[in-house]
Design a protein around this motif. Structure first.
Motif, PDB file in Angstrom:
ATOM      1  N   ASP A  84       0.816  -1.213   0.000  1.00 27.70           N
ATOM      2  CA  ASP A  84       0.000   0.000   0.000  1.00 27.70           C
ATOM      3  C   ASP A  84       0.851   1.266   0.000  1.00 27.70           C
ATOM      4  OD1 ASP A  84      -2.392  -1.316  -0.052  1.00 27.70           O
ATOM      5  OD2 ASP A  84      -2.827  -1.095   2.080  1.00 27.70           O
ATOM      6  N   ASN A  85       1.999   1.220   0.676  1.00 24.34           N
ATOM      7  CA  ASN A  85       2.774   2.430   0.905  1.00 24.34           C
ATOM      8  C   ASN A  85       4.072   2.539   0.115  1.00 24.34           C
ATOM      9  OD1 ASN A  85       1.450   3.956   3.388  1.00 24.34           O
ATOM     10  ND2 ASN A  85       1.286   1.756   3.764  1.00 24.34           N
ATOM     11  N   ILE A  86       4.608   1.424  -0.350  1.00 30.84           N
ATOM     12  CA  ILE A  86       5.937   1.472  -0.970  1.00 30.84           C
ATOM     13  C   ILE A  86       5.980   0.820  -2.347  1.00 30.84           C
ATOM     14  CG2 ILE A  86       8.361   0.773  -0.727  1.00 30.84           C
ATOM     15  CD1 ILE A  86       7.937   0.900   2.310  1.00 30.84           C
ATOM     16  N   PHE A  87       5.763  -0.491  -2.399  1.00 32.27           N
ATOM     17  CA  PHE A  87       6.015  -1.229  -3.630  1.00 32.27           C
ATOM     18  C   PHE A  87       4.874  -1.173  -4.646  1.00 32.27           C
ATOM     19  CE2 PHE A  87       8.435  -4.014  -0.503  1.00 32.27           C
ATOM     20  CZ  PHE A  87       9.652  -3.402  -0.763  1.00 32.27           C
ATOM     21  N   GLY A  88       3.639  -1.123  -4.167  1.00 32.21           N
ATOM     22  CA  GLY A  88       2.496  -1.437  -5.017  1.00 32.21           C
ATOM     23  C   GLY A  88       2.306  -2.951  -5.016  1.00 32.21           C
ATOM     24  N   GLN A  89       1.081  -3.409  -5.279  1.00 32.65           N
ATOM     25  CA  GLN A  89       0.798  -4.843  -5.207  1.00 32.65           C
ATOM     26  C   GLN A  89       1.615  -5.662  -6.214  1.00 32.65           C
ATOM     27  OE1 GLN A  89      -1.746  -2.719  -4.340  1.00 32.65           O
ATOM     28  NE2 GLN A  89      -1.871  -3.603  -2.287  1.00 32.65           N
ATOM     29  N   ARG A  90       1.833  -5.117  -7.398  1.00 29.79           N
ATOM     30  CA  ARG A  90       2.508  -5.882  -8.450  1.00 29.79           C
ATOM     31  C   ARG A  90       3.931  -6.275  -8.041  1.00 29.79           C
ATOM     32  NH1 ARG A  90       0.329  -4.193 -13.555  1.00 29.79           N
ATOM     33  NH2 ARG A  90       2.288  -4.617 -14.635  1.00 29.79           N
ATOM     34  N   LYS A  91       4.723  -5.299  -7.598  1.00 33.47           N
ATOM     35  CA  LYS A  91       6.093  -5.587  -7.192  1.00 33.47           C
ATOM     36  C   LYS A  91       6.136  -6.433  -5.928  1.00 33.47           C
ATOM     37  CE  LYS A  91       8.385  -1.557  -9.243  1.00 33.47           C
ATOM     38  NZ  LYS A  91       9.159  -0.312  -8.963  1.00 33.47           N
ATOM     39  N   ALA A  92       5.207  -6.196  -5.017  1.00 30.99           N
ATOM     40  CA  ALA A  92       5.183  -6.967  -3.775  1.00 30.99           C
ATOM     41  C   ALA A  92       5.001  -8.458  -4.062  1.00 30.99           C
ATOM     42  CB  ALA A  92       4.062  -6.463  -2.858  1.00 30.99           C
ATOM     43  N   VAL A  93       4.135  -8.769  -5.011  1.00 31.17           N
ATOM     44  CA  VAL A  93       3.908 -10.173  -5.381  1.00 31.17           C
ATOM     45  C   VAL A  93       5.196 -10.798  -5.933  1.00 31.17           C
ATOM     46  CG1 VAL A  93       2.706 -11.667  -7.030  1.00 31.17           C
ATOM     47  CG2 VAL A  93       1.432  -9.955  -5.739  1.00 31.17           C
ATOM     48  N   PHE A  94       5.887 -10.068  -6.802  1.00 31.73           N
ATOM     49  CA  PHE A  94       7.112 -10.621  -7.396  1.00 31.73           C
ATOM     50  C   PHE A  94       8.203 -10.795  -6.347  1.00 31.73           C
ATOM     51  CE2 PHE A  94      11.229 -10.200  -9.536  1.00 31.73           C
ATOM     52  CZ  PHE A  94      11.130 -11.241 -10.453  1.00 31.73           C
ATOM     53  N   TYR A  95       8.432  -9.783  -5.517  1.00 32.96           N
ATOM     54  CA  TYR A  95       9.467  -9.889  -4.483  1.00 32.96           C
ATOM     55  C   TYR A  95       9.156 -11.031  -3.519  1.00 32.96           C
ATOM     56  CZ  TYR A  95      10.850  -5.182  -6.044  1.00 32.96           C
ATOM     57  OH  TYR A  95      11.249  -4.100  -6.790  1.00 32.96           O
ATOM     58  N   GLY A  96       7.870 -11.192  -3.199  1.00 32.63           N
ATOM     59  CA  GLY A  96       7.484 -12.282  -2.323  1.00 32.63           C
ATOM     60  C   GLY A  96       7.810 -13.641  -2.921  1.00 32.63           C
ATOM     61  N   GLY A  97       7.550 -13.790  -4.217  1.00 33.69           N
ATOM     62  CA  GLY A  97       7.855 -15.049  -4.885  1.00 33.69           C
ATOM     63  C   GLY A  97       9.333 -15.381  -4.858  1.00 33.69           C
ATOM     64  N   VAL A  98      10.174 -14.361  -5.005  1.00 33.28           N
ATOM     65  CA  VAL A  98      11.630 -14.574  -4.953  1.00 33.28           C
ATOM     66  C   VAL A  98      12.044 -15.082  -3.571  1.00 33.28           C
ATOM     67  CG1 VAL A  98      13.877 -13.425  -5.036  1.00 33.28           C
ATOM     68  CG2 VAL A  98      12.142 -12.882  -6.759  1.00 33.28           C
ATOM     69  N   GLY A 128       4.144 -13.517   3.033  1.00 32.22           N
ATOM     70  CA  GLY A 128       3.548 -12.298   3.552  1.00 32.22           C
ATOM     71  C   GLY A 128       3.434 -11.212   2.496  1.00 32.22           C
ATOM     72  N   LEU A 129       4.410 -11.129   1.620  1.00 38.10           N
ATOM     73  CA  LEU A 129       4.355 -10.157   0.537  1.00 38.10           C
ATOM     74  C   LEU A 129       3.429 -10.593  -0.591  1.00 38.10           C
ATOM     75  CD1 LEU A 129       8.069  -8.977   0.081  1.00 38.10           C
ATOM     76  CD2 LEU A 129       6.098  -7.536   0.619  1.00 38.10           C
ATOM     77  N   LEU A 130       3.398 -11.884  -0.879  1.00 38.45           N
ATOM     78  CA  LEU A 130       2.669 -12.363  -2.051  1.00 38.45           C
ATOM     79  C   LEU A 130       1.192 -12.622  -1.800  1.00 38.45           C
ATOM     80  CD1 LEU A 130       3.955 -14.875  -4.681  1.00 38.45           C
ATOM     81  CD2 LEU A 130       1.702 -15.216  -3.694  1.00 38.45           C
ATOM     82  N   LYS A 131       0.882 -13.321  -0.712  1.00 39.36           N
ATOM     83  CA  LYS A 131      -0.440 -13.928  -0.570  1.00 39.36           C
ATOM     84  C   LYS A 131      -1.580 -12.913  -0.546  1.00 39.36           C
ATOM     85  CE  LYS A 131      -3.101 -17.489  -0.063  1.00 39.36           C
ATOM     86  NZ  LYS A 131      -3.505 -18.167  -1.297  1.00 39.36           N
ATOM     87  N   GLY A 132      -1.526 -11.957   0.350  1.00 43.11           N
ATOM     88  CA  GLY A 132      -2.618 -10.987   0.427  1.00 43.11           C
ATOM     89  C   GLY A 132      -2.687 -10.082  -0.779  1.00 43.11           C
ATOM     90  N   ASN A 133      -1.521  -9.718  -1.316  1.00 39.64           N
ATOM     91  CA  ASN A 133      -1.495  -8.756  -2.412  1.00 39.64           C
ATOM     92  C   ASN A 133      -1.967  -9.337  -3.732  1.00 39.64           C
ATOM     93  OD1 ASN A 133      -0.475  -6.361  -1.069  1.00 39.64           O
ATOM     94  ND2 ASN A 133       1.408  -7.499  -0.760  1.00 39.64           N
ATOM     95  N   ILE A 134      -1.722 -10.610  -3.961  1.00 38.27           N
ATOM     96  CA  ILE A 134      -2.215 -11.197  -5.209  1.00 38.27           C
ATOM     97  C   ILE A 134      -3.740 -11.309  -5.173  1.00 38.27           C
ATOM     98  CG2 ILE A 134      -2.096 -13.672  -4.610  1.00 38.27           C
ATOM     99  CD1 ILE A 134      -0.828 -14.095  -7.409  1.00 38.27           C
ATOM    100  N   SER A 135      -4.302 -11.540  -3.990  1.00 38.04           N
ATOM    101  CA  SER A 135      -5.760 -11.556  -3.857  1.00 38.04           C
ATOM    102  C   SER A 135      -6.343 -10.162  -4.050  1.00 38.04           C
ATOM    103  CB  SER A 135      -6.157 -12.104  -2.481  1.00 38.04           C
ATOM    104  OG  SER A 135      -5.706 -13.433  -2.316  1.00 38.04           O
ATOM    105  N   THR A 136      -5.603  -9.147  -3.580  1.00 36.33           N
ATOM    106  CA  THR A 136      -6.032  -7.769  -3.801  1.00 36.33           C
ATOM    107  C   THR A 136      -6.097  -7.449  -5.296  1.00 36.33           C
ATOM    108  OG1 THR A 136      -5.066  -7.049  -1.705  1.00 36.33           O
ATOM    109  CG2 THR A 136      -5.477  -5.345  -3.346  1.00 36.33           C
ATOM    110  N   LEU A 137      -5.106  -7.924  -6.058  1.00 35.49           N
ATOM    111  CA  LEU A 137      -5.101  -7.708  -7.503  1.00 35.49           C
ATOM    112  C   LEU A 137      -6.315  -8.359  -8.167  1.00 35.49           C
ATOM    113  CD1 LEU A 137      -1.307  -8.261  -8.313  1.00 35.49           C
ATOM    114  CD2 LEU A 137      -2.558  -6.092  -8.332  1.00 35.49           C
ATOM    115  N   VAL A 138      -6.696  -9.547  -7.703  1.00 35.70           N
ATOM    116  CA  VAL A 138      -7.892 -10.202  -8.242  1.00 35.70           C
ATOM    117  C   VAL A 138      -9.117  -9.325  -7.988  1.00 35.70           C
ATOM    118  CG1 VAL A 138      -9.413 -12.206  -8.101  1.00 35.70           C
ATOM    119  CG2 VAL A 138      -6.938 -12.521  -8.007  1.00 35.70           C
ATOM    120  N   GLY A 139      -9.227  -8.807  -6.779  1.00 30.79           N
ATOM    121  CA  GLY A 139     -10.365  -7.949  -6.449  1.00 30.79           C
ATOM    122  C   GLY A 139     -10.436  -6.712  -7.328  1.00 30.79           C
TER     123      GLY A 139
END
Length: 500
Positions: A84-98, A128-139
């Motif tokens: 929400d404050n730094i990466f945006g959902q898209r980058k957060a999902v990718f960093y989480g996957g790494v 923590g970075l990937l799970k919630g944010n990828i669901s947010t993108l679906v929404g």
């Protein structure tokens, strides 16, 4: 001409955004890695060191399992804040996957418990970075769609989750029969495929969705750099602290730590909701919707506390008290968990289509009623296990059908709660707190997983006579919670407003 327009309109109404299938694929591979590893986790920890396991007692392994799985979902709250404050959902999902991939690679390295816990820490932070944010993108893909289509979209997304889970729980336990660490390594390969698919297709089909952080404080002003710096420092500190806690944990006190963490989760979550309600700048309608999110949080925590015993008490029951022979071949215990995912794959599109058809007939089954149904089905599944445990207590081995029937009932219950709850949370959340509210949803999963681990720790193979009572207690709690949701449905629906 009018027929063409109507045809195109109908096609548009019942089609889904292509971005859904990008997220479907990324989440599928992430769940392949997570659930594949989870299927062997408690079995690895309770296997003797002579057989290359960790050699922990069932009680200690259950507590460690609960701590790890709780951490996986608990980290979604800071993960939501970072997005929400730094990466945006898209980058957060990718960093989480790494981070997840690194974690599974570390788990594939034979060595000391410190190495093992370090790998778990990386997986927890990444999820923590990937799970919630990828669901947010679906929404966000369904921001302007009606509730029924949105729920159907989340059900399709949920089918992708379980497709990955199904294959992960088939192949990782099978490979782990030959070598535990080969199983962990296969989970890393699965996450690698998910990262490749996401990196290639997300820019094309998600376009600008999730690129910019949502919080107004991160709009393009001179203050952004300071916020980014502080956020990165906070993230590194969380990483280091988590590594220290898991890498140097005294396993003899794991149960006490798990119980303390459960209390901390409850207190912090209550404080978080109180702060949002009174200091979050919300209007009255938003406050009511946030209160509903809290009620759903309680419901999902209860549900997962029973459901997630699939990898703790039910997994141990499969290994020690279930006849798993098919002809001359004995199925690995962890593979039985794949039945849950298989049932989801079969029934997710059916349940999703059911919501749409009912809505088309002006029969819109509201979220609290669906929660009630799911909780009751959870209890019925454990009633089956009470009967199976009584067979085991008599000295015989239970048949696999008991676990399969339990997983069937739990799977249908899961479909009435989890994708629907995700969808409702994304719709009820105030925009500026969307990532954090999705994180709170997964904090409910964290609490449920922690409780499931503690219950699994009470599953003592040497005290088989207590097993029916352990499962019966879950029956009373889940069915009782379902009845409460039935009774409270009118009140909850009123506060949800137009959200279904």
């Amino acid at each position: 001409m009018s027929e063409v327009v109507n045809s195109e309109g109908a096609k548009k109404k019942f089609s889904h955004p292509k971005g859904l299938y990008v997220l479907f694929t990324a989440e599928m591979w992430e769940r392949f890695s997570y659930y594949g590893m989870r299927a062997i986790l408690i079995l690895f920890m309770t296997t003797d060191m002579a057989a290359e396991g960790l050699g922990l007692t069932t009680e200690t392994a259950g507590a460690v399992y609960g701590l790890y799985t709780a951490s996986v979902y608990l980290m979604t709250l800071p993960g939501g804040w970072l997005a929400d404050n730094i990466f945006g959902q898209r980058k957060a999902v990718f960093y989480g996957g790494v981070l997840i991939m690194i974690g599974h690679l570390v788990l594939a390295i034979p060595g000391s418990p410190a190495i093992f816990f370090t790998g778990l820490a990386f997986v927890a932070l990444g999820t923590g970075l990937l799970k919630g944010n990828i669901s947010t993108l679906v929404g966000e893909l369904y921001e302007n769609e009606d509730g029924a289509k949105r729920d159907a979209g989340f059900s399709i997304f949920y089918m992708g989750i379980n497709l990955g889970s199904f294959f992960g729980q088939l192949f990782v336990p099978l490979l782990a029969e030959y070598n535990w660490h080969l199983g962990f390594g296969l989970a890393a390969i699965g996450m690698f495929f998910g990262l490749i698919a996401y990196k290639v297709y997300a820019p094309k089909y998600l376009k600008e969705i999730g690129v910019e952080p949502k919080a107004k404080s991160i709009e393009k002003t001179g203050k952004s750099n300071n916020s980014v710096t502080l956020g990165i420092i906070a993230f590194i500190l969380v990483l280091l602290v988590t590594l220290q806690l898991l890498g140097h944990i005294d396993v003899t006190t794991a149960t006490g730590i798990a119980q303390a963490l459960g209390l901390i989760i409850v207190v912090i979550t209550m404080g978080y909701f109180i702060n949002i309600l009174f200091n979050g700048g919300l209007n009255l309608i938003e406050k009511k919707k946030v209160t509903v999110i809290f009620i759903l949080f309680v419901g999902i925590a209860i549900f997962w506390s029973g459901f997630e015993q699939a990898a703790s008490s039910l997994n141990l029951f499969a290994r020690d008290f279930t006849n798993r022979f098919i002809g001359g071949w004995e199925m690995p215990a962890g593979m039985l968990q794949s039945f849950n995912s298989g049932f989801i794959i079969i029934f997710a599109p059916i349940i999703g289509a059911l919501w749409v058809k009912l809505a088309a007939r002006n029969i819109n089954v509201r979220t609290p009623f669906k929660f009630a149904v799911g909780l009751v089905l959870l209890g019925l599944g454990f009633w089956v296990m009470v009967e199976a445990a009584q067979v085991a207590a008599s000295g015989a081995k239970a048949g696999m059908f008991a676990l399969i029937l339990t997983y069937f009932l739990h799977s249908i219950g899961e479909l009435t709660i989890s994708p629907v709850g995700l969808s409702a949370t994304s719709k009820l959340s105030p925009k500026k707190y969307l990532g954090q509210m999705m994180g709170i949803w997964f904090v409910g999963a964290a609490l449920g997983n922690l409780i499931a681990g503690l219950i699994g720790g009470n599953f003592d193979p040497e005290n088989v006579l207590e097993m029916p009572n352990i499962f019966l207690n879950v029956v009373w709690v889940s069915v009782g919670a379902g009845i409460i949701f039935f009774a409270a449905s009118p009140f909850i629906k009123k506060w949800m407003g137009e959200v279904t």
